[in-house]
Each structure stands twice: as structure tokens, then as C-alpha cells.
Scaffold this motif. Structure first.
Motif, PDB file in Angstrom:
ATOM      1  N   VAL A  76       0.807  -1.221   0.000  1.00 50.74           N
ATOM      2  CA  VAL A  76       0.000   0.000   0.000  1.00 50.74           C
ATOM      3  C   VAL A  76       0.843   1.275   0.000  1.00 50.74           C
ATOM      4  O   VAL A  76       0.348   2.327  -0.374  1.00 50.74           O
ATOM      5  CB  VAL A  76      -0.998   0.020   1.186  1.00 50.74           C
ATOM      6  CG1 VAL A  76      -2.061  -1.037   0.999  1.00 50.74           C
ATOM      7  CG2 VAL A  76      -0.300  -0.137   2.518  1.00 50.74           C
ATOM      8  N   ARG A  77       2.083   1.189   0.426  1.00 49.39           N
ATOM      9  CA  ARG A  77       2.986   2.339   0.437  1.00 49.39           C
ATOM     10  C   ARG A  77       4.408   1.830   0.284  1.00 49.39           C
ATOM     11  O   ARG A  77       4.743   0.759   0.765  1.00 49.39           O
ATOM     12  CB  ARG A  77       2.894   3.107   1.760  1.00 49.39           C
ATOM     13  CG  ARG A  77       1.689   3.994   1.898  1.00 49.39           C
ATOM     14  CD  ARG A  77       1.696   4.750   3.220  1.00 49.39           C
ATOM     15  NE  ARG A  77       1.479   3.893   4.385  1.00 49.39           N
ATOM     16  CZ  ARG A  77       0.295   3.413   4.756  1.00 49.39           C
ATOM     17  NH1 ARG A  77      -0.762   3.672   4.049  1.00 49.39           N
ATOM     18  NH2 ARG A  77       0.181   2.674   5.836  1.00 49.39           N
ATOM     19  N   GLY A  78       5.230   2.651  -0.368  1.00 43.35           N
ATOM     20  CA  GLY A  78       6.649   2.331  -0.411  1.00 43.35           C
ATOM     21  C   GLY A  78       7.161   2.002  -1.791  1.00 43.35           C
ATOM     22  O   GLY A  78       6.503   2.248  -2.800  1.00 43.35           O
ATOM     23  N   GLU A  79       8.341   1.395  -1.800  1.00 45.77           N
ATOM     24  CA  GLU A  79       9.105   1.212  -3.025  1.00 45.77           C
ATOM     25  C   GLU A  79       8.894  -0.131  -3.700  1.00 45.77           C
ATOM     26  O   GLU A  79       9.569  -0.427  -4.682  1.00 45.77           O
ATOM     27  CB  GLU A  79      10.588   1.377  -2.690  1.00 45.77           C
ATOM     28  CG  GLU A  79      10.894   2.704  -2.020  1.00 45.77           C
ATOM     29  CD  GLU A  79      12.269   2.726  -1.406  1.00 45.77           C
ATOM     30  OE1 GLU A  79      13.194   3.231  -2.064  1.00 45.77           O
ATOM     31  OE2 GLU A  79      12.405   2.216  -0.279  1.00 45.77           O
ATOM     32  N   VAL A  80       7.991  -0.947  -3.213  1.00 44.74           N
ATOM     33  CA  VAL A  80       7.734  -2.264  -3.791  1.00 44.74           C
ATOM     34  C   VAL A  80       6.257  -2.352  -4.129  1.00 44.74           C
ATOM     35  O   VAL A  80       5.404  -1.919  -3.358  1.00 44.74           O
ATOM     36  CB  VAL A  80       8.123  -3.385  -2.788  1.00 44.74           C
ATOM     37  CG1 VAL A  80       7.708  -4.743  -3.301  1.00 44.74           C
ATOM     38  CG2 VAL A  80       9.612  -3.343  -2.498  1.00 44.74           C
TER      39      VAL A  80
END
Length: 149
Positions: A76-80
Motif C-alpha cells: 500500500v505504500r513504499g518502493e515495492v
């Protein structure tokens, strides 16, 4: 988007396997490249990984959880960017099949090349094999969460 399907048969009863899989904080003990996972709420986990010298952080939301059956999630959030489901199948009183389905969206050139070369698939298979060794060596779960989502 890369679609990965892998499975492993584990010589441990279903409930034990499921309970261990819900101990997200223990994933670094058998998942290569996973440095830390924090369970922030009943359905939100925060991941810190380092693969090939690249450190990434992201949040994953558990979208479905049925004890002894399945756990589904999506980032839901971040770099993946990924989504997946792991299902648990009783083979007999002492054996369980763990099936992983993962949709992974590589970001950047290095991720795309690694994905094309099968690194993500290889890592998923290796992680399942290490999970098998981890839980079979222990014979019991380090804990568990039997909630539903």
C-alpha cells in the motif's frame, strides 16, 4: 507484472504451519533479503529489505485472512509493488502443502532485468524451502495470530 507460483510440502501439521506463517517478525529467519518486519496493526506490516545492495521499505496490508486456509496481501505504500496469497492445504495429520501466488511489479532497470532472469521466482522458491527447514527443525510454531481479515 510478473506472476509467480511456488509450493512446498512441509512435514508439520496444518495449524502449526499456519501459526508460524503469521509470525511476520520471524520472516527474516528464512526469507533472504528481508531485514525486518514490524506488525503495526492487525492488518498492516512494515517491511525493510535489502537485495543486491538496494535497501527498500514498504507497507503491506493483509486483505484477507482465514485461519488455517489463506492469507492475502497487497503493498500500500513504499518502493515495492506486489500482491499475493499464500494458502495452506492439509495433506494428512502430519503434512501440509504451502502454496504461494505472487504478482510482482518490478521497478527500475535492475529489478526488470532480475525479474526477466528469474531472480524473484528463484528467491520465492528458496524462501519456501527455508521456511520448510525452519518449521520442520522446530516442530512447533514460535507463536501465531488466528485473527481474520
Amino acid at each position: 507484472m510478473s506472476k509467480i507460483e511456488e509450493s512446498v510440502e512441509v512435514a508439520v501439521p496444518l495449524t502449526t504451519v499456519y501459526d508460524q506463517w503469521t509470525r511476520f517478525e520471524d520472516f527474516p529467519r528464512f526469507m533472504e533479503g528481508v531485514e525486518r518486519i514490524e506488525q503495526r496493526t492487525e492488518t498492516l506490516t512494515h517491511w525493510v529489505t535489502e537485495v543486491g545492495g538496494v535497501r527498500r521499505e514498504f507497507d503491506a496490508e493483509i486483505t484477507e485472512q482465514r485461519p488455517d486456509e489463506r492469507i492475502a496481501w497487497t503493498t500500500v505504500r513504499g518502493e515495492v509493488r506486489q500482491a499475493g496469497v499464500v494458502t495452506f492445504h492439509r495433506l494428512d495429520d502430519a503434512r501440509t502443502k504451502v502454496m504461494l501466488q505472487l504478482d510482482h511489479d518490478p521497478s527500475g532497470i535492475a529489478d526488470t532485468v532480475g525479474d526477466k532472469l528469474g531472480f524473484v521466482r528463484h528467491r520465492a522458491k528458496g524462501d519456501l524451502e527455508r521456511f520448510k527447514a525452519f518449521i520442520e527443525d522446530r516442530g512447533t510454531a514460535t507463536g501465531g495470530w488466528r485473527g481474520t481479515a
